[in-house]
Write an enzyme that holds these catalytic residues in place. Structure first.
Site, PDB file in Angstrom:
ATOM      1  N   GLY A  10       0.855  -1.229   0.035  1.00 42.61           N
ATOM      2  CA  GLY A  10       0.107  -0.178  -0.052  1.00 42.61           C
ATOM      3  C   GLY A  10       0.809   1.289  -0.052  1.00 42.61           C
ATOM      4  O   GLY A  10       2.000   1.375  -0.456  1.00 42.61           O
ATOM      5  N   HIS A 176       4.447   5.399  20.444  1.00 44.10           N
ATOM      6  CA  HIS A 176       4.289   6.054  18.929  1.00 44.10           C
ATOM      7  C   HIS A 176       2.692   6.322  18.786  1.00 44.10           C
ATOM      8  O   HIS A 176       2.008   5.558  17.980  1.00 44.10           O
ATOM      9  CB  HIS A 176       4.713   4.992  17.748  1.00 44.10           C
ATOM     10  CG  HIS A 176       4.262   5.496  16.513  1.00 44.10           C
ATOM     11  ND1 HIS A 176       4.687   6.706  15.927  1.00 44.10           N
ATOM     12  CD2 HIS A 176       3.707   4.897  15.551  1.00 44.10           C
ATOM     13  CE1 HIS A 176       4.441   6.939  14.786  1.00 44.10           C
ATOM     14  NE2 HIS A 176       3.917   5.833  14.215  1.00 44.10           N
TER      15      HIS A 176
HETATM   16  N1  APR Z   1      -0.992  -9.957   3.652  1.00 46.09           N
HETATM   17  C1  APR Z   1      -0.436  -8.969   2.829  1.00 46.09           C
HETATM   18  N2  APR Z   1      -0.916  -7.813   2.767  1.00 46.09           N
HETATM   19  C2  APR Z   1      -2.043  -7.322   3.278  1.00 46.09           C
HETATM   20  C3  APR Z   1      -2.659  -8.114   4.102  1.00 46.09           C
HETATM   21  C4  APR Z   1      -2.270  -9.402   4.287  1.00 46.09           C
HETATM   22  N3  APR Z   1      -2.657 -10.400   5.138  1.00 46.09           N
HETATM   23  N4  APR Z   1      -3.701  -7.277   4.797  1.00 46.09           N
HETATM   24  C5  APR Z   1      -3.678  -6.251   4.280  1.00 46.09           C
HETATM   25  N5  APR Z   1      -2.612  -6.153   3.332  1.00 46.09           N
HETATM   26  C6  APR Z   1      -2.308  -5.049   2.478  1.00 46.09           C
HETATM   27  C7  APR Z   1      -3.398  -4.373   1.900  1.00 46.09           C
HETATM   28  O1  APR Z   1      -3.703  -5.160   0.799  1.00 46.09           O
HETATM   29  C8  APR Z   1      -2.792  -3.137   1.419  1.00 46.09           C
HETATM   30  O2  APR Z   1      -2.283  -2.899   0.194  1.00 46.09           O
HETATM   31  O3  APR Z   1      -1.524  -4.034   3.085  1.00 46.09           O
HETATM   32  C9  APR Z   1      -1.631  -2.752   2.658  1.00 46.09           C
HETATM   33  C10 APR Z   1      -1.668  -1.614   3.450  1.00 46.09           C
HETATM   34  O4  APR Z   1      -1.700  -0.522   2.608  1.00 46.09           O
HETATM   35  P1  APR Z   1      -2.501   0.870   2.916  1.00 46.09           P
HETATM   36  O5  APR Z   1      -3.931   0.385   3.071  1.00 46.09           O
HETATM   37  O6  APR Z   1      -2.261   1.872   1.785  1.00 46.09           O
HETATM   38  O7  APR Z   1      -1.936   1.390   4.177  1.00 46.09           O
HETATM   39  P2  APR Z   1      -0.878   2.305   4.512  1.00 46.09           P
HETATM   40  O8  APR Z   1      -1.042   3.582   4.347  1.00 46.09           O
HETATM   41  O9  APR Z   1       0.488   1.570   3.675  1.00 46.09           O
HETATM   42  O10 APR Z   1      -0.565   1.681   6.114  1.00 46.09           O
HETATM   43  C11 APR Z   1      -0.215   0.396   6.242  1.00 46.09           C
HETATM   44  O11 APR Z   1       1.216   1.406   8.192  1.00 46.09           O
HETATM   45  O12 APR Z   1       1.515   3.390   8.984  1.00 46.09           O
HETATM   46  C12 APR Z   1       0.856   2.177   9.400  1.00 46.09           C
HETATM   47  O13 APR Z   1      -1.190   2.674  10.264  1.00 46.09           O
HETATM   48  C13 APR Z   1      -0.656   2.096   8.990  1.00 46.09           C
HETATM   49  O14 APR Z   1      -1.195   0.280  10.036  1.00 46.09           O
HETATM   50  C14 APR Z   1      -1.001   1.172   8.616  1.00 46.09           C
HETATM   51  C15 APR Z   1       0.150   0.566   7.885  1.00 46.09           C
END
Ligand code: APR
Length: 315
Positions: A10, A176
């Site tokens: 993501g 954090h």
């Molecule tokens: N396996 C692999 N990928 C996964 C899984 C899983 N089981 N579950 C979710 N994902 C992926 C999602 O498909 C998505 O592409 O994790 C990604 C998360 O990306 P975003 O929704 O864009 O979130 P992002 O802003 O990257 O934040 C991710 O980091 O800073 C922290 O609070 C934030 O917990 C969050 C994490």
């Protein structure tokens, strides 16, 4: 040269992978996501900048294929829900604990010697969960939060002082979270001068307050949590590990008596090298800072207890 896996393609994961590519310290990056095609597409898009930016590192995107992550030196966990405006990081625990547990155990099977860097929120409890559920030695499980918060602290300091952020030196310790982080304003300097002698009390208090809600401010603006600084902070930490730089960064690590605390992962300055967290630096905190740290640790432990209440961790 080193292999790095980034789980979650993501905003944060993809930005982090891109930063690592540009920093040129890895030979191979694997970007893994659960969503079909997303990591493949982002990896291909990044590879198409190789000629432009002149890097040799290969980045491969995969959907849930953990075999491709085999023998990674570092595994970065960004998979999980980001917060929405008005949410705290702690509110994500219910969804993200299951995801983190699952991806960490899959990744560990294929990279038994990897160092794990946890970004998914609530980051301090997710780091603790990773350490406890895997049984890995404490040097190999590190959370990324303090370096990001410190970078935001240095941004707000540089704005208030109207100087270059690179010339400002301030660190954030503790949890954090919006209310648990501790920007150490009394220890922050601009070219060896304490910033408290350069700013009014009101301005210094505002820098601290703005830093603490730095992430929430961006979430309100963006509609989701930030990614450029989180991705960059993680890439810088991984560089110190892979290149054995032994740089000191505020990291979320397991405390076993340091700072008067036990059995939690929380932000303190630590040396990052080839074996992960090589040493915890014990700062000389004044009485007020010590009290803030104890309060922060109690709040982080409270959130950790949710993991036991939810039976994700066994007491
Ligand atoms: N396996 C692999 N990928 C996964 C899984 C899983 N089981 N579950 C979710 N994902 C992926 C999602 O498909 C998505 O592409 O994790 C990604 C998360 O990306 P975003 O929704 O864009 O979130 P992002 O802003 O990257 O934040 C991710 O980091 O800073 C922290 O609070 C934030 O917990 C969050 C994490």
């Amino acid at each position: 040269m080193a292999k790095v896996t980034v789980i979650g393609a993501g905003n944060v994961g993809a930005t982090c992978a891109n930063a690592i590519l540009h920093m040129k310290y890895a030979s191979e990056i694997v970007l893994l996501d659960i969503k079909e095609g997303v990591s493949e597409g982002k990896a291909m898009d990044m590879m198409q900048t190789a000629k432009l930016y002149q890097f040799d590192c290969r980045i491969k995107g995969v959907t849930n294929d953990y075999k491709a992550t085999a023998d990674s030196d570092v595994v970065i966990i960004t998979s999980g829900m980001p917060r929405k405006p008005g949410m705290t990081r702690e509110e994500l625990i219910g969804v993200n604990a299951g995801i983190v547990n699952n991806v960490v155990s899959n990744a560990l099977q294929h990279s038994p010697n990897a160092i794990f860097l946890i970004i998914a929120n609530p980051m301090d409890p997710m780091t603790y969960l990773t350490l406890k559920s895997t049984g890995l030695p404490k040097n190999r499980v590190i959370g990324m939060g303090g370096l990001l918060d410190s970078s935001r602290f240095n941004y707000y300091l540089s704005q208030a002082l109207n100087v270059a952020a690179a010339d400002v030196e301030g660190i954030v310790i503790g949890g954090h979270g919006d209310t648990t982080m501790i920007p150490l304003i009394n220890k922050a300097t601009y070219k060896c001068t304490n910033v408290t002698s350069l700013l009014s009390k009101e301005a210094a208090d505002k820098v601290v307050a703005d830093t603490m809600v730095g992430g929430a401010t961006l979430t309100k603006l963006l509609g989701t949590s930030a990614w450029y600084a989180p991705g960059a902070a993680a890439a810088v930490m991984v560089k110190s590990i892979i290149m054995d730089e032994k740089k000191v960064f505020p990291c979320c690590v397991y405390l076993d008596g340091e700072y008067g605390q036990k059995d939690l992962c929380i932000g303190v300055p630590a040396v990052l090298g080839n074996t992960g967290c090589e040493k915890i630096i014990e700062l000389d905190l004044n009485e007020e800072e010590q009290q803030l740290f104890a309060k922060s640790a109690a709040a982080v432990k409270n959130t950790n207890n949710v993991l036991y209440d939810m039976k994700i961790l066994k007491a």
